[in-house]
Design a protein around this motif. Sequence first.
Motif, PDB file in Angstrom:
ATOM      1  N   THR A   1      27.264  -1.289 -38.272  1.00 30.98           N
ATOM      2  CA  THR A   1      26.246  -1.898 -39.127  1.00 30.98           C
ATOM      3  C   THR A   1      26.198  -1.172 -40.467  1.00 30.98           C
TER       4      THR A   1
ATOM      5  N   HIS B   1      33.833  -1.830 -31.225  1.00 34.59           N
ATOM      6  CA  HIS B   1      32.366  -1.862 -31.172  1.00 34.59           C
ATOM      7  C   HIS B   1      31.833  -2.243 -32.546  1.00 34.59           C
ATOM      8  N   GLN B   2      30.603  -2.688 -32.562  1.00 36.95           N
ATOM      9  CA  GLN B   2      29.975  -3.122 -33.799  1.00 36.95           C
ATOM     10  C   GLN B   2      29.605  -1.931 -34.689  1.00 36.95           C
TER      11      GLN B   2
ATOM     12  N   SER C   1      26.813   3.160 -36.096  1.00 41.18           N
ATOM     13  CA  SER C   1      27.015   2.380 -34.881  1.00 41.18           C
ATOM     14  C   SER C   1      25.976   2.826 -33.866  1.00 41.18           C
TER      15      SER C   1
ATOM     16  N   ARG D   1      27.224  -6.683 -40.250  1.00 37.74           N
ATOM     17  CA  ARG D   1      27.666  -6.164 -38.951  1.00 37.74           C
ATOM     18  C   ARG D   1      29.052  -6.728 -38.663  1.00 37.74           C
TER      19      ARG D   1
ATOM     20  N   PRO E   1      32.777  -5.997 -35.912  1.00 35.12           N
ATOM     21  CA  PRO E   1      33.452  -5.199 -34.883  1.00 35.12           C
ATOM     22  C   PRO E   1      34.638  -4.469 -35.495  1.00 35.12           C
TER      23      PRO E   1
ATOM     24  N   ASP F   1      38.211  -9.393 -29.762  1.00 33.99           N
ATOM     25  CA  ASP F   1      37.893  -8.572 -30.923  1.00 33.99           C
ATOM     26  C   ASP F   1      38.993  -8.526 -31.976  1.00 33.99           C
TER      27      ASP F   1
END
Length: 231
Positions: free
Chosen positions: A116, A113-114, A156, A133, A135, A213
């Motif tokens: 930030t 998942h990303q 996140s 940002r 993954p 990913d």
Amino acid sequence: MRVLVVQNYQDTGLGQVGRALQEVEARIDLRQAYLGEALPADDADHDGLVVLGGDQNALADDDYPYLPALARLIKTFGDGGKAVLGICLGSQLVARGYGAENIIGRPTEFGWHQVTRAAGAASDPVLSAVPHRFPIFHWHSDTFSLPDGATHLASSTMTANQAFRIGRAVYGIQFHFEADTKLVEQWTHVFRDQIAKIDSDWLDHYGGHMEEDGPADAAGLALARAWVALI
């Protein structure tokens, strides 16, 4: 350079952090604390500390009675100006060692998942090594409040506190940046039953996740090298 590594659970390897340590020819002193191996009394014989993840929570003292001593040892290293890296459970123990609240039993954040970066991360010696940002792999439910004086570094969608720094070089990083695609592949076999309970559909579509990913490996290695440079 001699680095203490504390392992809290089976098959939780150093991954990309291990690669970065090998690149600088660091000597690794591995203590499998969850199997009863003793922790050192202080930081005198080591230049840095890595605390890895685990299935238990950071307050599971009855089942893992070494956890309070590990939390104190983390602070001893940090107060001595030495580099500390806590990953996942390790980050929760960094938070505990510095007096923050451990928040237990939230919904599980799992998979790539990303993340930030926070505003303060642009000038941070570790988080500045990755894009705003990116993954990265996650596997946790617990989290923590920020310790007093900590610099917030990343979040996140599910977890506000994904990374923080205390002082010069004490880092708590919730996401598994050490887990490159090779290590995640290993986990899908070793922990298959546990993953199936979390998200059986993820296993069914694992190949697609890996293809989409896999480039997260570059961000993880950049973070690992940046932290090792602080030792």
